[in-house]
Design an enzyme around this catalytic site. Structure first.
Site, short mmCIF file in Angstrom:
data_model
loop_
_atom_site.label_atom_id
_atom_site.label_comp_id
_atom_site.label_asym_id
_atom_site.label_seq_id
_atom_site.Cartn_x
_atom_site.Cartn_y
_atom_site.Cartn_z
N CYS A 14 14.97 77.02 2.85
CA CYS A 14 14.92 76.52 1.55
C CYS A 14 15.32 75.04 1.19
O CYS A 14 16.36 74.54 2.03
CB CYS A 14 15.61 77.38 0.59
SG CYS A 14 15.41 79.24 0.40
N GLY A 40 11.04 74.49 3.93
CA GLY A 40 10.23 75.65 3.24
C GLY A 40 8.85 75.31 3.10
O GLY A 40 8.57 74.67 1.99
N ASN A 119 19.81 77.58 -1.97
CA ASN A 119 19.46 77.52 -0.45
C ASN A 119 20.71 78.10 0.20
O ASN A 119 21.99 77.76 -0.01
CB ASN A 119 19.69 76.11 -0.17
CG ASN A 119 19.46 75.56 1.34
OD1 ASN A 119 19.72 74.57 1.70
ND2 ASN A 119 18.75 76.57 2.17
N GLY A 120 20.34 79.05 1.20
CA GLY A 120 21.28 79.69 1.94
C GLY A 120 21.12 81.54 1.95
O GLY A 120 19.87 81.72 1.95
N TYR A 259 18.39 69.81 13.97
CA TYR A 259 16.69 70.16 13.92
C TYR A 259 16.51 70.23 12.24
O TYR A 259 15.49 69.77 11.83
CB TYR A 259 16.50 71.38 14.47
CG TYR A 259 15.16 72.01 14.27
CD1 TYR A 259 14.21 71.31 14.66
CD2 TYR A 259 14.74 73.21 13.55
CE1 TYR A 259 12.67 71.63 14.39
CE2 TYR A 259 13.70 73.70 13.32
CZ TYR A 259 12.69 72.80 13.86
OH TYR A 259 11.32 73.12 13.61
#
Ligand code: SF4
Length: 482
Positions: A14, A40, A119-120, A259
């Site tokens: 996300c 995402g 996000n998570g 990354y």
């Protein structure tokens, strides 16, 4: 839909973005989400608020550039305050996103509406969900984030920010949250600060974004990172900051640096590009090899390949070219197309690699299927030798903090030794940067502090900073300490 190439990568799930105090805030959010698209690609959503129209929202599958660019849609999202989210599903309907799971989630609470983008991943969402359902909550989605909304609804606090604090004290795991009320933009990071969250300023307005590259796209100035465990509330009057949780030593996700984040982002004051270049330099020191060329596996291996080349003195070359335009049209799930696999995205630059001893630098090895195919393609193009150098340690453990990882038994490094992996991939040599080398590249000159690691590195070390309680209830076993 994704290609087999994508299936062999860990995937960030996300990106979040929010802005207050600008005209037509939703347009800024659409641009911000576009810059965060790498976090995402399945779906995106925006919630906006204008005093006359109230709350409005739109949720769509697909890329932001294909959905939130139509003037007629954006006109339905007026007002000076908006938040948005792009997702790849990790929780909820994994790989099979339903529109009801697309965030931001919105709820009318007793004191007014509020929207939440997360996000998570919450590691106790299943047990919380069971408890909430037992007490009468009616869930609308399969998203872990909805637990936060129900916990807020049940809180006895008088304001939405206080209810959000209450709710977040009950959840475990990783969260960087952007939320909004009618007059406030709220940002919160979990006490470990696993996922990033940045604060920016645009004109008289304030911005929250997962990464600095999303501030750049709207011309916002970077102000600072939201601290681990911090809640900020931005209004027309300015910014207020709170620390509602028990303080803990931060454990930022080190894989963001390897990354997930874009190389043009800055995290913890460090350029992501520069960190990756230094990882490549560490790799060249730790795992030198006699070769003619250093080539990245594009795009994510590029900065580390540059670093490897600079440190080793072996010339850098574009031995593999990535087709940037692989779209949905071609990615039908037919056997024939799927078997083309990596060739859809990557092609070997035959003129460069033929007859050469090639060092290929990639960011990670997950299942190893892509590495095998790339090796095959490079050898088919006439390379004399292929040496793989990987800019992260072996990925041996799944992530439970908001990254899509295969089960442990599908991770190549969880089931094979380095020599077995080399044989499986079929290369002349295969080496990974060490965990200490990775930490050194992340400006930790003495490497990893085993007693108090400076980052989350659980997917490499098996040292989980937050117990993944739901998954343990389902049978997941933590690493047995030596
Ligand atoms: S387990 Fe790995 S991917 Fe997940 S948060 Fe930790 S370092 Fe990042």
């Amino acid at each position: 839909m994704t290609t087999p190439f994508d299936d062999d990568k860990l995937r960030e799930e996300c990106g979040v973005f929010g802005v207050i105090g600008v005209k037509d805030a939703a347009n800024f959010v659409a641009l911000g989400l576009h810059a965060l698209q790498h976090r995402g690609q399945e779906a995106g959503g925006i919630v906006a608020y204008a005093p006359e129209e109230g709350f409005t929202s739109a949720r769509h599958f697909g890329y932001v550039r294909d959905t939130f660019t139509s003037a007629s849609l954006m006109e339905t999202l007026p007002g000076p305050l908006a938040i948005g989210h792009v997702r790849y599903s990790t929780a909820g309907s994994k790989g099979n996103t339903q529109i009801r799971d697309v965030q931001p989630l919105f709820a009318e609470l007793a004191m007014g509406g509020c929207a939440v983008a997360h996000n998570g991943n919450l590691t106790n969402a299943l047990s919380l969900r069971e408890e909430l359902i037992q007490h009468g909550s009616i869930f609308q989605s399969s998203s872990d984030t909805e637990c936060i909304i129900h916990l807020m609804a049940r809180s006895i606090q008088k304001t939405i920010p206080e209810r959000l604090k209450d709710a977040l004290r009950r959840v475990e795991g990783a969260f960087s949250i952007v939320a909004m009320t009618r007059s406030k933009l709220i940002g919160v990071r979990d006490p470990l600060g696993v996922r990033p969250l940045m604060l920016g300023k645009v004109g008289e307005g304030w911005v929250l974004a997962s990464e600095t590259c999303a501030l750049d796209i709207i011309g916002a100035a970077f102000v600072r990172e939201i601290e681990p465990g911090e809640m900020v509330i931005a209004t027309a009057q300015g910014i207020d900051s709170f620390f509602p949780f028990q303080p803990q030593k931060p454990r930022f996700c080190i894989f963001e640096k390897v990354y997930f984040s874009r190389p043009d982002s800055v995290i913890g004051g460090q350029s992501v590009y520069e960190t990756r270049r230094r990882i490549g330099m560490e790799l060249a020191i730790e795992a030198p090899v006699e070769a003619d060329l250093v080539c990245p596996v594009p795009d994510s291996g590029t900065p580390a390949a540059i670093g490897y080349s600079q440190q080793s003195g072996i010339p850098y070359a574009m031995g593999i070219i990535r087709n940037q335009y692989v779209g949905r049209t071609f990615i039908e799930p037919s056997e024939q197309i799927r078997n083309m696999g990596v060739r859809l995205k990557l092609n070997v630059n035959r003129a460069v690699v033929a007859g050469k001893r090639v060092v290929l630098v990639d960011d990670s090895v997950v299942r190893g299927t892509t590495s095998r195919k790339i090796r095959e393609m490079v050898m088919d193009a006439g390379a004399a030798e292929v040496h793989f150098r990987i800019a992260s340690p072996p990925t041996q453990w799944p992530c439970f903090y908001g990254v899509d990882t295969p089960d442990r038994d599908k991770l190549l490094a969880a089931t094979m030794s380095e020599e077995e992996m080399r044989q499986y991939v079929g290369v002349d040599s295969l080496k990974f940067v060490s965990l200490d080398g990775l930490y050194r590249a992340c400006e930790q000159p003495t490497g990893r502090d085993a007693r108090q690691p400076q980052f989350c590195d659980a997917c490499f070390s098996g040292d989980y900073p937050v117990k993944p309680s739901d998954r343990m209830d389902q049978g997941f076993r933590l690493k047995v300490s030596a």
